[in-house]
Design an enzyme around this catalytic site. Sequence first.
Site, PDB file in Angstrom:
ATOM      1  N   LYS A  14       0.823  -1.217   0.000  1.00 52.00           N
ATOM      2  CA  LYS A  14       0.000   0.000   0.000  1.00 52.00           C
ATOM      3  C   LYS A  14       0.854   1.263   0.000  1.00 52.00           C
ATOM      4  CE  LYS A  14      -2.213  -1.095   3.836  1.00 52.00           C
ATOM      5  NZ  LYS A  14      -1.737  -2.416   4.246  1.00 52.00           N
ATOM      6  N   ARG A  89      -9.493   0.180   9.451  1.00 60.48           N
ATOM      7  CA  ARG A  89      -9.047  -1.183   9.721  1.00 60.48           C
ATOM      8  C   ARG A  89     -10.048  -1.944  10.568  1.00 60.48           C
ATOM      9  NH1 ARG A  89      -3.263  -0.125   9.056  1.00 60.48           N
ATOM     10  NH2 ARG A  89      -2.027  -2.003   9.362  1.00 60.48           N
ATOM     11  N   ARG A 128      11.591  -6.781   4.772  1.00 59.57           N
ATOM     12  CA  ARG A 128      11.533  -5.353   5.080  1.00 59.57           C
ATOM     13  C   ARG A 128      12.145  -5.093   6.458  1.00 59.57           C
ATOM     14  NH1 ARG A 128       5.707  -2.448   4.955  1.00 59.57           N
ATOM     15  NH2 ARG A 128       5.494  -3.152   7.087  1.00 59.57           N
ATOM     16  N   ARG A 134      11.661  -1.222  11.829  1.00 55.30           N
ATOM     17  CA  ARG A 134      10.370  -1.363  12.502  1.00 55.30           C
ATOM     18  C   ARG A 134      10.364  -2.621  13.366  1.00 55.30           C
ATOM     19  NH1 ARG A 134       5.373  -0.379   8.450  1.00 55.30           N
ATOM     20  NH2 ARG A 134       4.413  -1.592  10.115  1.00 55.30           N
ATOM     21  N   ARG A 146      -0.198  -9.822  13.222  1.00 52.52           N
ATOM     22  CA  ARG A 146      -0.755  -8.763  12.362  1.00 52.52           C
ATOM     23  C   ARG A 146      -1.602  -9.373  11.245  1.00 52.52           C
ATOM     24  NH1 ARG A 146       4.708  -6.195  10.973  1.00 52.52           N
ATOM     25  NH2 ARG A 146       3.590  -4.912   9.452  1.00 52.52           N
TER      26      ARG A 146
HETATM   27  P1  ADP Z   1       1.252  -2.541   8.066  1.00 52.45           P
HETATM   28  O1  ADP Z   1       2.593  -2.487   7.432  1.00 52.45           O
HETATM   29  O2  ADP Z   1       1.101  -3.639   9.065  1.00 52.45           O
HETATM   30  O3  ADP Z   1       0.101  -2.438   7.106  1.00 52.45           O
HETATM   31  P2  ADP Z   1       0.966   0.170   9.110  1.00 52.45           P
HETATM   32  O4  ADP Z   1       2.261   0.815   8.840  1.00 52.45           O
HETATM   33  O5  ADP Z   1      -0.216   0.607   8.301  1.00 52.45           O
HETATM   34  O6  ADP Z   1       1.151  -1.366   9.069  1.00 52.45           O
HETATM   35  O7  ADP Z   1       0.583   0.308  10.670  1.00 52.45           O
HETATM   36  C1  ADP Z   1       1.471  -0.140  11.669  1.00 52.45           C
HETATM   37  C2  ADP Z   1       0.711  -0.346  12.977  1.00 52.45           C
HETATM   38  O8  ADP Z   1       0.041   0.877  13.376  1.00 52.45           O
HETATM   39  C3  ADP Z   1      -0.406  -1.388  12.930  1.00 52.45           C
HETATM   40  O9  ADP Z   1       0.064  -2.711  13.134  1.00 52.45           O
HETATM   41  C4  ADP Z   1      -1.308  -0.897  14.091  1.00 52.45           C
HETATM   42  O10 ADP Z   1      -0.797  -1.252  15.352  1.00 52.45           O
HETATM   43  C5  ADP Z   1      -1.220   0.609  13.982  1.00 52.45           C
HETATM   44  N1  ADP Z   1      -2.312   1.115  13.104  1.00 52.45           N
HETATM   45  C6  ADP Z   1      -2.164   1.666  11.869  1.00 52.45           C
HETATM   46  N2  ADP Z   1      -3.351   2.015  11.355  1.00 52.45           N
HETATM   47  C7  ADP Z   1      -4.283   1.663  12.282  1.00 52.45           C
HETATM   48  C8  ADP Z   1      -5.698   1.735  12.345  1.00 52.45           C
HETATM   49  N3  ADP Z   1      -6.415   2.245  11.327  1.00 52.45           N
HETATM   50  N4  ADP Z   1      -6.322   1.281  13.459  1.00 52.45           N
HETATM   51  C9  ADP Z   1      -5.627   0.790  14.477  1.00 52.45           C
HETATM   52  N5  ADP Z   1      -4.296   0.655  14.486  1.00 52.45           N
HETATM   53  C10 ADP Z   1      -3.618   1.092  13.403  1.00 52.45           C
END
Ligand code: ADP
Length: 190
Positions: A14, A89, A128, A134, A146
């Site tokens: 994404k 989400r 990654r 991260r 996740r």
């Molecule tokens: P990923 O690479 O897992 O898609 P993101 O970078 O989008 O992750 O988000 C990292 C973390 O931030 C998620 O695992 C979650 O803990 C938190 N997070 C991000 N967006 C949301 C959301 N919309 N609702 C709740 N938690 C979120």
Amino acid sequence: MINLILFGPPGSGKGTQASNLVEKYNLLHISTGDLFRFNLKNNTPLGEEARSYIDKGELVPDAVTIKMLKAKVEENPDVKGFIFDGYPRTIPQSEALNEFLQEKGEKVSKLVMLDVPDEELMSRLLNRGKTSGRADDLDSDIIQNRLNVYKETTFPVFNFYLKDNTSVKVWGVGPLDTIFQRLCLEIDSI
Ligand code: ADP
């Protein structure tokens, strides 16, 4: 105005695709993950609150996330549209977004899901983790958590928007520019 939800599991690409789309369509990219990481890095109260959830691969509570998202939208009243990345989400986040857009006379234009098989996601995320810095990309148990949270809590958002024909899937495996073209076809048909 275009209000695009870029949807898909962790590691589906994404973030990468969002930056290409922003250039082509001149939209504002809002990534809740990036917003949280900014707050973590700067040790803000919001970052402190979010840290324990993020490090375990859990979702940050809806109330916190919804408030942060709204603030970001409100800060940018003059844009042509938004790419929401990593939001919504959960179903309550989806309902909050619909309500919020409705108040502005807007709605979600389309939800495009990047469809990628689990084995591919796990290997992309571990890979990654070698460079992203991260904590949530380093450990396969956290990554698995996740992916589970995505299936149980986040995937229902796809069906939520399918009800009014707003959701589509795009195959998220292949060369980056091929995937980009697939996304553009969907956006051009809005
Ligand atoms: P990923 O690479 O897992 O898609 P993101 O970078 O989008 O992750 O988000 C990292 C973390 O931030 C998620 O695992 C979650 O803990 C938190 N997070 C991000 N967006 C949301 C959301 N919309 N609702 C709740 N938690 C979120």
